[in-house]
Write a protein that holds these residues in place. Structure first.
Motif, PDB file in Angstrom:
ATOM      1  N   GLU A  76      48.452 -52.935   1.116  1.00 59.22           N
ATOM      2  CA  GLU A  76      47.417 -52.552   0.423  1.00 59.22           C
ATOM      3  C   GLU A  76      47.515 -51.038  -0.098  1.00 59.22           C
ATOM      4  N   ASP A  77      48.631 -50.453   0.481  1.00 56.66           N
ATOM      5  CA  ASP A  77      48.871 -48.919   0.275  1.00 56.66           C
ATOM      6  C   ASP A  77      50.211 -48.844  -0.314  1.00 56.66           C
ATOM      7  N   LYS A  78      50.749 -47.756  -0.122  1.00 55.49           N
ATOM      8  CA  LYS A  78      52.041 -47.314  -0.622  1.00 55.49           C
ATOM      9  C   LYS A  78      53.095 -47.864   0.396  1.00 55.49           C
ATOM     10  N   LEU A  79      54.170 -48.220  -0.009  1.00 58.30           N
ATOM     11  CA  LEU A  79      55.480 -48.648   0.733  1.00 58.30           C
ATOM     12  C   LEU A  79      55.748 -47.554   1.663  1.00 58.30           C
ATOM     13  N   GLY A  80      55.999 -47.791   2.939  1.00 55.98           N
ATOM     14  CA  GLY A  80      56.479 -46.781   3.922  1.00 55.98           C
ATOM     15  C   GLY A  80      55.755 -46.647   4.848  1.00 55.98           C
ATOM     16  N   GLY A  81      54.442 -47.295   4.667  1.00 55.73           N
ATOM     17  CA  GLY A  81      53.290 -46.971   5.787  1.00 55.73           C
ATOM     18  C   GLY A  81      52.900 -45.931   5.993  1.00 55.73           C
ATOM     19  N   ILE A  82      52.173 -45.554   7.239  1.00 59.38           N
ATOM     20  CA  ILE A  82      51.810 -44.175   7.893  1.00 59.38           C
ATOM     21  C   ILE A  82      52.963 -43.550   8.215  1.00 59.38           C
ATOM     22  N   CYS A  83      54.107 -44.081   8.750  1.00 59.91           N
ATOM     23  CA  CYS A  83      55.218 -42.918   9.178  1.00 59.91           C
ATOM     24  C   CYS A  83      55.604 -42.191   7.763  1.00 59.91           C
ATOM     25  N   LEU A  84      56.047 -42.821   6.802  1.00 60.06           N
ATOM     26  CA  LEU A  84      56.661 -42.417   5.543  1.00 60.06           C
ATOM     27  C   LEU A  84      55.520 -41.549   4.873  1.00 60.06           C
ATOM     28  N   ASN A  85      54.426 -41.989   4.632  1.00 59.05           N
ATOM     29  CA  ASN A  85      53.316 -41.308   3.824  1.00 59.05           C
ATOM     30  C   ASN A  85      52.551 -40.397   4.454  1.00 59.05           C
ATOM     31  N   TYR A  86      52.087 -40.591   5.758  1.00 54.82           N
ATOM     32  CA  TYR A  86      50.809 -39.863   6.509  1.00 54.82           C
ATOM     33  C   TYR A  86      51.434 -39.222   7.742  1.00 54.82           C
ATOM     34  N   GLY A  87      52.706 -39.763   8.246  1.00 56.85           N
ATOM     35  CA  GLY A  87      52.892 -39.465   9.663  1.00 56.85           C
ATOM     36  C   GLY A  87      54.130 -38.793   9.972  1.00 56.85           C
ATOM     37  N   CYS A  88      55.251 -39.406  10.254  1.00 52.09           N
ATOM     38  CA  CYS A  88      56.550 -38.947  10.812  1.00 52.09           C
ATOM     39  C   CYS A  88      56.915 -37.816   9.650  1.00 52.09           C
ATOM     40  N   ILE A  89      57.259 -38.520   8.626  1.00 49.31           N
ATOM     41  CA  ILE A  89      57.840 -37.479   7.209  1.00 49.31           C
ATOM     42  C   ILE A  89      57.216 -36.449   7.009  1.00 49.31           C
ATOM     43  N   PRO A  90      55.997 -36.323   6.595  1.00 47.33           N
ATOM     44  CA  PRO A  90      55.292 -35.289   6.157  1.00 47.33           C
ATOM     45  C   PRO A  90      55.107 -34.136   7.387  1.00 47.33           C
ATOM     46  N   SER A  91      54.855 -34.809   8.511  1.00 46.08           N
ATOM     47  CA  SER A  91      54.708 -33.756   9.876  1.00 46.08           C
ATOM     48  C   SER A  91      56.251 -33.126  10.059  1.00 46.08           C
ATOM     49  N   LYS A  92      57.075 -33.795   9.834  1.00 50.84           N
ATOM     50  CA  LYS A  92      58.237 -33.143  10.283  1.00 50.84           C
ATOM     51  C   LYS A  92      58.900 -32.259   9.148  1.00 50.84           C
ATOM     52  N   ALA A  93      58.522 -32.445   7.998  1.00 50.12           N
ATOM     53  CA  ALA A  93      58.753 -31.466   6.702  1.00 50.12           C
ATOM     54  C   ALA A  93      58.035 -30.309   6.916  1.00 50.12           C
ATOM     55  N   MET A  94      56.658 -30.215   7.342  1.00 48.98           N
ATOM     56  CA  MET A  94      55.935 -29.182   7.503  1.00 48.98           C
ATOM     57  C   MET A  94      56.279 -28.576   8.986  1.00 48.98           C
ATOM     58  N   ILE A  95      56.780 -29.328   9.885  1.00 57.43           N
ATOM     59  CA  ILE A  95      57.207 -28.635  11.369  1.00 57.43           C
ATOM     60  C   ILE A  95      58.599 -27.726  10.592  1.00 57.43           C
ATOM     61  N   SER A  96      59.493 -28.236   9.894  1.00 51.45           N
ATOM     62  CA  SER A  96      60.639 -27.528   9.664  1.00 51.45           C
ATOM     63  C   SER A  96      59.965 -26.300   8.871  1.00 51.45           C
ATOM     64  N   ALA A  97      59.429 -26.474   7.924  1.00 58.42           N
ATOM     65  CA  ALA A  97      58.893 -25.304   6.968  1.00 58.42           C
ATOM     66  C   ALA A  97      58.246 -24.036   8.017  1.00 58.42           C
ATOM     67  N   SER A  98      57.287 -24.513   8.558  1.00 58.63           N
ATOM     68  CA  SER A  98      56.587 -23.624   9.468  1.00 58.63           C
ATOM     69  C   SER A  98      57.489 -22.903  10.386  1.00 58.63           C
ATOM     70  N   GLY A  99      58.590 -23.668  10.892  1.00 60.11           N
ATOM     71  CA  GLY A  99      59.459 -23.313  11.987  1.00 60.11           C
ATOM     72  C   GLY A  99      60.338 -22.097  11.586  1.00 60.11           C
ATOM     73  N   LEU A 100      60.810 -22.419  10.163  1.00 59.23           N
ATOM     74  CA  LEU A 100      61.627 -21.512   9.463  1.00 59.23           C
ATOM     75  C   LEU A 100      61.044 -20.346   9.214  1.00 59.23           C
ATOM     76  N   PHE A 101      59.571 -20.319   8.731  1.00 52.66           N
ATOM     77  CA  PHE A 101      58.848 -19.071   8.568  1.00 52.66           C
ATOM     78  C   PHE A 101      58.881 -18.168   9.707  1.00 52.66           C
TER      79      PHE A 101
END
Ligand code: FAD
Length: 468
Positions: free
Chosen positions: A38-63
């Motif tokens: 009913e929503d986007k392909l990739g589910g919670i993990c890709l759209n609202y979980g694993c992937i966006p969180s890990k991107a922000m963890i990398s960015a904030s970690g680098l900062f």
């Protein structure tokens, strides 16, 4: 049947890391397969979980790392954040992976249907999409509908002030004050992101430690770092209510406290998506916590219906969902495979990372297994020193009776990658000698696994035979 109705061999409900992987594997094995979401392909993990969180963890970690770089002789001017640019970068990754998932499904001849699925019976689904509805007749179905965040009665999600992890990963601005209710892995990962980006973060946890269930030695490393980031941690504490911009909490140690909060992230667990699926029209049974009950073939009590991922019993992790997807697909296609819940690595992407697989020392003891353990601290790893990342350790747990490795815990940089060697070792029934006699490249963090295995025999080269 009307023209929109479909007849298929297999239908997969939910296109998360469980569902889309199952659908592709079914197609590879020659099955006619329909994937509904009913929503986007990739589910919670890709759209609202694993992937966006890990991107922000990398960015904030680098900062955060850049701000500390003067220690190793790198001087910078004032380092600032363009938060909308950071979000745009993260959204770009999600969108790229989204398109990639669609491409893979289509090229594998998986039919994608958008809509909400409800079982009419054990061979038929009704799909609703806005005003339109259609039917899918199937021989076998896989339920992969995932999970959603648990809501607290006094902190109902309003997507403005009181948000779930999904909202927290899509904020437009960095909140000045963020209160995180729940000190589990999702709360800590997101709390750390915003603490590194400059928010004043408070974590409120009901149990007597953050990361309940984790070894105290592991938690201590994470807690120290959170405190360095000026995060307030309240354990044995209950969030009571919200009034204006304040959260009232009741803490065993500090009594009643009012916390400033521009945003409140409620991260107190996830609940399986088993409601409104029409399961009462099938023979599928749920356990007392409303997860779908499955056997080792991932089959439910209805022989036409399988269940995988967060919606079924077991750890709520993307890689577990994907492996179950492949196994369920294989079983439906006639392969002789089954699912084993023992070797499922679990990772927390805190700072530093935590990763574990198999049994902890306490779990092994509870099962009456006599163990040998070996620990190697990253503080004496040459590679860790050259990376200026010396916190944490590797701990290997082996069965005293036959020297088989039964568990590994890692806290430290790249624990998420290092744990795979341990998973393979356990899966292959390896002994401590197997790990100790495998030549590991130098200088790497992976040598610590070799040394921790040697330490179980009192033979680690780079630590004295001391109790650590
Ligand atoms: P989901 O990914 O939840 O997908 C289910 C899909 O089913 C959804 O797309 C939904 O739209 C669809 N659906 C539901 N009901 C219906 C219906 N009736 N009809 C049609 N479609 C329906 N796990 C990790 O392993 N590593 C991590 O780093 C990690 N980080 C996370 C961070 C956060 C913030 C969160 C919230 C979770 C994280 N997880 C992580 C957990 C991970 O996201 C889940 O374990 C994983 O997504 C489960 O996959 P799934 O396929 O079971 O279901």
């Amino acid at each position: 049947m009307n023209s929109n109705d479909i007849r298929t061999e297999v239908v997969v409900i939910g296109a998360g890391p469980g569902g889309y992987v199952a659908a592709i594997r079914l197609a590879q094995l020659g099955k006619k397969v329909v994937l509904v979401d009913e929503d986007k392909l990739g589910g919670i993990c890709l759209n609202y979980g694993c992937i966006p969180s890990k991107a922000m963890i990398s960015a904030s970690g680098l900062f955060n790392k850049i701000k500390q770089s003067s220690k190793i002789g790198i001087k910078t001017g004032k380092v600032t954040i363009d938060f909308s640019k950071m979000q745009e970068w993260k959204d770009g990754i999600v969108s790229k992976l989204n398109k990639g998932t669609e491409f893979l499904c289509k090229k594998n001849n998986v039919t994608i249907v958008k809509g909400t699925a409800v079982f009419e019976n054990s061979n038929r689904l009704k799909i609703s999409n806005g005003k339109n509805s259609s039917y899918i007749d199937f021989k076998k179905a896989i339920i992969a509908t995932g999970s959603k965040p648990v809501e607290l009665p006094n902190f109902k999600f309003d997507d403005k002030k009181i948000i779930s992890s999904r909202g927290a990963l899509y904020l437009k601005e960095i909140p000045e004050n963020l209160v995180v209710i729940g000190g589990g892995y999702i709360g800590l990962e997101i709390g750390t992101i915003y603490a590194k980006l400059g928010s004043k973060v408070s974590i409120v946890e009901m149990e007597d430690q953050i990361l309940p269930g984790f070894d105290k030695n592991v938690v201590n490393v994470i807690q120290k770092n959170l405190e360095k980031l000026d995060v307030n941690i309240y354990v044995n504490a209950k969030a009571d209510k919200i009034e204006n911009n304040k959260i009232a909490i009741d803490s065993k140690e500090k009594g009643k406290v009012l916390l400033d909060a521009d945003k409140v992230l409620v991260a107190v667990g996830r609940h399986p998506n088993t409601k409104n699926l029409g399961l009462e029209n099938t023979k599928v049974k749920l356990n007392e916590k409303e997860f779908v009950d499955v056997d080792k073939n991932l089959m439910t009590d209805d022989e036409n219906i399988y269940a995988i991922g967060d919606v079924s019993v077991g750890p709520m992790l993307a890689h577990k969902a994907s492996m179950q997807g492949k196994i369920a697909a294989g079983i439906i296609a006639g392969e002789k495979v089954s699912y084993d819940n023992f070797v499922v690595p679990a990772v927390v992407f805190t700072d530093p990372e935590i990763a574990s697989v198999g049994l902890s020392e306490d779990e092994a003891k509870d099962k009456g297994i006599k163990v040998k353990t070996g620990k190697f601290p990253f503080s004496v790893s040459s590679r860790a020193m050259t990376r200026e990342e010396t916190q944490g350790f590797v701990k290997v747990i082996a069965n005293e009776a036959d020297d088989k490795i039964i568990g590994v815990q890692i806290v430290g940089s790249d624990a998420s990658d290092l744990i795979s060697e341990a998973s393979l070792a356990i899966k292959m029934n390896s002994t401590i000698d197997d790990l100790a006699l495998t030549i590991h490249p130098h200088p790497t963090l992976s040598e610590s696994l070799m040394e921790a295995s040697e330490a179980t025999m009192g033979k680690a080269i780079h630590i004295l035979k001391l109790k650590l």
